[in-house]
Design a protein around this motif. Structure first.
Motif, PDB file in Angstrom:
ATOM      1  N   SER A 130     101.100  29.426 -10.451  1.00  0.00           N
ATOM      2  CA  SER A 130     100.625  30.418  -9.261  1.00  0.00           C
ATOM      3  C   SER A 130     100.818  31.454  -9.050  1.00  0.00           C
ATOM      4  CB  SER A 130     100.037  29.338  -8.801  1.00  0.00           C
ATOM      5  OG  SER A 130     101.415  29.298  -7.296  1.00  0.00           O
ATOM      6  N   ASP A 131     102.687  31.478  -8.528  1.00  0.00           N
ATOM      7  CA  ASP A 131     103.026  32.895  -8.191  1.00  0.00           C
ATOM      8  C   ASP A 131     103.000  33.708  -8.992  1.00  0.00           C
ATOM      9  OD1 ASP A 131     104.805  33.824  -6.129  1.00  0.00           O
ATOM     10  OD2 ASP A 131     106.450  33.287  -7.218  1.00  0.00           O
ATOM     11  N   HIS A 132     103.768  33.315 -10.604  1.00  0.00           N
ATOM     12  CA  HIS A 132     103.101  34.326 -11.623  1.00  0.00           C
ATOM     13  C   HIS A 132     102.330  35.154 -11.262  1.00  0.00           C
ATOM     14  CE1 HIS A 132     105.066  36.541 -14.754  1.00  0.00           C
ATOM     15  NE2 HIS A 132     104.266  36.056 -16.004  1.00  0.00           N
ATOM     16  N   SER A 133     101.284  34.440 -12.121  1.00  0.00           N
ATOM     17  CA  SER A 133     100.201  34.605 -12.288  1.00  0.00           C
ATOM     18  C   SER A 133      99.363  35.659 -10.842  1.00  0.00           C
ATOM     19  CB  SER A 133      99.236  33.261 -12.148  1.00  0.00           C
ATOM     20  OG  SER A 133      99.232  32.612 -13.434  1.00  0.00           O
ATOM     21  N   SER A 134      99.886  35.338  -9.725  1.00  0.00           N
ATOM     22  CA  SER A 134      99.486  36.087  -8.402  1.00  0.00           C
ATOM     23  C   SER A 134      99.704  37.506  -8.369  1.00  0.00           C
ATOM     24  CB  SER A 134      99.483  35.354  -6.749  1.00  0.00           C
ATOM     25  OG  SER A 134     100.831  35.510  -6.742  1.00  0.00           O
ATOM     26  N   GLN A 135     101.202  37.123  -8.866  1.00  0.00           N
ATOM     27  CA  GLN A 135     102.164  38.761  -8.878  1.00  0.00           C
ATOM     28  C   GLN A 135     101.378  40.076 -10.167  1.00  0.00           C
ATOM     29  OE1 GLN A 135     106.193  37.559 -10.099  1.00  0.00           O
ATOM     30  NE2 GLN A 135     106.693  37.156  -8.024  1.00  0.00           N
ATOM     31  N   VAL A 136     101.173  38.031 -11.748  1.00  0.00           N
ATOM     32  CA  VAL A 136     100.409  39.543 -12.402  1.00  0.00           C
ATOM     33  C   VAL A 136      98.944  39.757 -12.390  1.00  0.00           C
ATOM     34  CG1 VAL A 136      98.988  39.337 -15.139  1.00  0.00           C
ATOM     35  CG2 VAL A 136     101.732  38.173 -14.351  1.00  0.00           C
ATOM     36  N   LEU A 137      98.061  38.968 -11.327  1.00  0.00           N
ATOM     37  CA  LEU A 137      97.128  39.481 -11.252  1.00  0.00           C
ATOM     38  C   LEU A 137      97.140  41.099  -9.841  1.00  0.00           C
ATOM     39  CD1 LEU A 137      95.103  36.181 -10.678  1.00  0.00           C
ATOM     40  CD2 LEU A 137      94.993  38.240 -12.253  1.00  0.00           C
ATOM     41  N   GLU A 138      97.844  41.107  -9.079  1.00  0.00           N
ATOM     42  CA  GLU A 138      97.960  41.868  -8.035  1.00  0.00           C
ATOM     43  C   GLU A 138      98.680  43.477  -9.150  1.00  0.00           C
ATOM     44  OE1 GLU A 138     101.409  41.221  -5.289  1.00  0.00           O
ATOM     45  OE2 GLU A 138      99.886  39.684  -4.421  1.00  0.00           O
ATOM     46  N   ARG A 139      99.863  42.911 -10.048  1.00  0.00           N
ATOM     47  CA  ARG A 139      99.754  44.608 -11.209  1.00  0.00           C
ATOM     48  C   ARG A 139      98.708  44.648 -11.761  1.00  0.00           C
ATOM     49  NH1 ARG A 139     105.567  42.954 -14.530  1.00  0.00           N
ATOM     50  NH2 ARG A 139     105.154  45.581 -14.199  1.00  0.00           N
ATOM     51  N   LEU A 140      97.957  43.962 -11.971  1.00  0.00           N
ATOM     52  CA  LEU A 140      96.517  44.657 -13.018  1.00  0.00           C
ATOM     53  C   LEU A 140      95.979  45.011 -12.117  1.00  0.00           C
ATOM     54  CD1 LEU A 140      95.939  41.889 -15.340  1.00  0.00           C
ATOM     55  CD2 LEU A 140      97.015  43.965 -15.862  1.00  0.00           C
ATOM     56  N   ASP A 141      95.372  45.103 -10.647  1.00  0.00           N
ATOM     57  CA  ASP A 141      94.824  45.126  -9.737  1.00  0.00           C
ATOM     58  C   ASP A 141      95.255  46.346  -9.807  1.00  0.00           C
ATOM     59  OD1 ASP A 141      92.823  42.517  -9.346  1.00  0.00           O
ATOM     60  OD2 ASP A 141      94.371  42.078  -7.714  1.00  0.00           O
ATOM     61  N   ARG A 142      96.426  46.943  -9.326  1.00  0.00           N
ATOM     62  CA  ARG A 142      96.716  48.547  -8.752  1.00  0.00           C
ATOM     63  C   ARG A 142      96.665  49.011  -9.977  1.00  0.00           C
ATOM     64  NH1 ARG A 142     101.677  49.988 -10.218  1.00  0.00           N
ATOM     65  NH2 ARG A 142     102.871  47.882 -10.345  1.00  0.00           N
ATOM     66  N   ILE A 143      96.829  48.607 -10.947  1.00  0.00           N
ATOM     67  CA  ILE A 143      96.621  48.885 -12.870  1.00  0.00           C
ATOM     68  C   ILE A 143      95.563  49.239 -12.981  1.00  0.00           C
ATOM     69  CG2 ILE A 143      97.030  49.205 -15.191  1.00  0.00           C
ATOM     70  CD1 ILE A 143      99.290  47.949 -15.152  1.00  0.00           C
ATOM     71  N   GLU A 144      94.398  48.849 -12.531  1.00  0.00           N
ATOM     72  CA  GLU A 144      92.837  49.197 -12.501  1.00  0.00           C
ATOM     73  C   GLU A 144      92.131  49.896 -11.674  1.00  0.00           C
ATOM     74  OE1 GLU A 144      88.916  46.933 -12.599  1.00  0.00           O
ATOM     75  OE2 GLU A 144      90.478  46.178 -11.240  1.00  0.00           O
ATOM     76  N   LEU A 145      93.164  50.501 -10.535  1.00  0.00           N
ATOM     77  CA  LEU A 145      92.903  51.427  -9.686  1.00  0.00           C
ATOM     78  C   LEU A 145      93.066  52.151  -9.751  1.00  0.00           C
ATOM     79  CD1 LEU A 145      93.346  49.846  -6.091  1.00  0.00           C
ATOM     80  CD2 LEU A 145      91.537  50.287  -6.588  1.00  0.00           C
ATOM     81  N   GLU A 146      94.595  52.727 -10.344  1.00  0.00           N
ATOM     82  CA  GLU A 146      94.657  53.709 -11.116  1.00  0.00           C
ATOM     83  C   GLU A 146      94.249  54.523 -12.392  1.00  0.00           C
ATOM     84  OE1 GLU A 146      98.812  54.863 -11.025  1.00  0.00           O
ATOM     85  OE2 GLU A 146     100.052  52.724 -10.131  1.00  0.00           O
ATOM     86  N   ILE A 147      93.699  53.510 -13.011  1.00  0.00           N
ATOM     87  CA  ILE A 147      92.457  53.550 -14.107  1.00  0.00           C
ATOM     88  C   ILE A 147      91.984  54.400 -13.234  1.00  0.00           C
ATOM     89  CG2 ILE A 147      91.543  53.126 -15.750  1.00  0.00           C
ATOM     90  CD1 ILE A 147      93.945  51.686 -17.043  1.00  0.00           C
ATOM     91  N   ARG A 148      90.886  53.407 -12.458  1.00  0.00           N
ATOM     92  CA  ARG A 148      89.461  53.602 -12.288  1.00  0.00           C
ATOM     93  C   ARG A 148      90.271  55.848 -11.430  1.00  0.00           C
ATOM     94  NH1 ARG A 148      85.950  49.745 -10.237  1.00  0.00           N
ATOM     95  NH2 ARG A 148      86.045  48.242 -11.959  1.00  0.00           N
ATOM     96  N   SER A 149      91.265  55.976 -10.620  1.00  0.00           N
ATOM     97  CA  SER A 149      91.809  57.062 -10.453  1.00  0.00           C
ATOM     98  C   SER A 149      91.643  58.445 -11.164  1.00  0.00           C
ATOM     99  CB  SER A 149      92.757  57.415  -9.529  1.00  0.00           C
ATOM    100  OG  SER A 149      93.011  57.868  -9.124  1.00  0.00           O
ATOM    101  N   LEU A 150      92.120  57.903 -12.451  1.00  0.00           N
ATOM    102  CA  LEU A 150      92.484  58.892 -13.682  1.00  0.00           C
ATOM    103  C   LEU A 150      91.505  58.712 -14.027  1.00  0.00           C
ATOM    104  CD1 LEU A 150      95.606  56.844 -15.874  1.00  0.00           C
ATOM    105  CD2 LEU A 150      95.245  59.335 -14.256  1.00  0.00           C
ATOM    106  N   GLN A 151      90.279  58.603 -13.999  1.00  0.00           N
ATOM    107  CA  GLN A 151      89.371  58.518 -14.591  1.00  0.00           C
ATOM    108  C   GLN A 151      88.387  59.232 -13.903  1.00  0.00           C
ATOM    109  OE1 GLN A 151      87.418  54.489 -15.440  1.00  0.00           O
ATOM    110  NE2 GLN A 151      87.395  54.536 -17.131  1.00  0.00           N
ATOM    111  N   GLY A 152      88.557  58.802 -12.930  1.00  0.00           N
ATOM    112  CA  GLY A 152      87.558  60.376 -11.522  1.00  0.00           C
ATOM    113  C   GLY A 152      88.232  61.709 -12.043  1.00  0.00           C
ATOM    114  N   SER A 153      89.960  61.794 -12.135  1.00  0.00           N
ATOM    115  CA  SER A 153      90.108  63.286 -11.877  1.00  0.00           C
ATOM    116  C   SER A 153      89.598  63.677 -13.285  1.00  0.00           C
ATOM    117  CB  SER A 153      92.028  63.359 -12.119  1.00  0.00           C
ATOM    118  OG  SER A 153      92.042  62.648 -10.330  1.00  0.00           O
ATOM    119  N   MET A 154      89.917  62.936 -14.601  1.00  0.00           N
ATOM    120  CA  MET A 154      89.125  63.800 -15.840  1.00  0.00           C
ATOM    121  C   MET A 154      87.926  64.046 -15.519  1.00  0.00           C
ATOM    122  SD  MET A 154      90.896  63.585 -18.318  1.00  0.00           S
ATOM    123  CE  MET A 154      90.472  63.678 -19.441  1.00  0.00           C
TER     124      MET A 154
END
Length: 168
Positions: A130-154
């Motif tokens: 579960s500890d590793h899962s939460s770290q992975v999910l946090e990283r994926l959430d952060r990456i998803e936010l950055e991708i959404r920001s990039l989509q807005g910029s595009m």
């Protein structure tokens, strides 16, 4: 003094055709310079967005590779050896009771344990802790936010390009 003063003070004359052409040419040059600067900024922003996108893809690939590596390490099947079983358990009866397996000898017990281990190892799906899962999910959430920001910029870059095309 009437003739001399008239030549010194310029009278308001209508612009000649040459003057109007020069003014139009200067306006066109200024607009071209502005469009070149705007295009340069847009292309710079697009390049930065592409770099960020590549970086995010690299992060996702790195995460997947880490997870696969961890999965491979956790899936390494345990092989039971008679000597190890004898060392861990004082009697065959205790070992059979521990594993809840019926066997007539240490060899039979080890063979059955290894057979069960191979079957369960091949059909088992890996579930990270579960500890590793939460770290992975946090990283994926952060990456998803950055991708959404990039989509807005595009979207903004494309909007600016469309405006420039309409103005041309």
């Amino acid at each position: 003094m009437s003739n001399d003063s008239a030549s010194i003070i310029p009278a308001s004359q209508p612009a000649t055709l040459g003057d109007r052409l020069r003014n139009i040419a200067e306006t066109l040059r200024q607009e071209t310079d502005t469009q070149i600067k705007a295009t340069s900024r847009i292309l710079g922003a697009a390049a930065q967005i592409a770099q960020n996108h590549d970086r995010l893809i690299g992060e996702v690939v790195e995460m997947v590779e880490e997870d696969l590596s961890q999965r491979d390490q956790s899936e390494a099947p345990t092989t039971y050896e008679v000597a190890d079983l004898k060392q861990e358990f004082k009697t065959l009866k205790a070992a059979k009771a521990h594993f809840d397996i019926k066997a007539n000898s240490w060899d039979s017990l080890a063979a059955k344990l290894n057979e069960v281990n191979e079957i369960s190892g091949s059909s088992e799906t890996w579930i990270p802790n579960s500890d590793h899962s939460s770290q992975v999910l946090e990283r994926l959430d952060r990456i998803e936010l950055e991708i959404r920001s990039l989509q807005g910029s595009m979207d903004q870059v494309l909007g600016l390009l469309l405006q420039m095309i309409k103005q041309s």
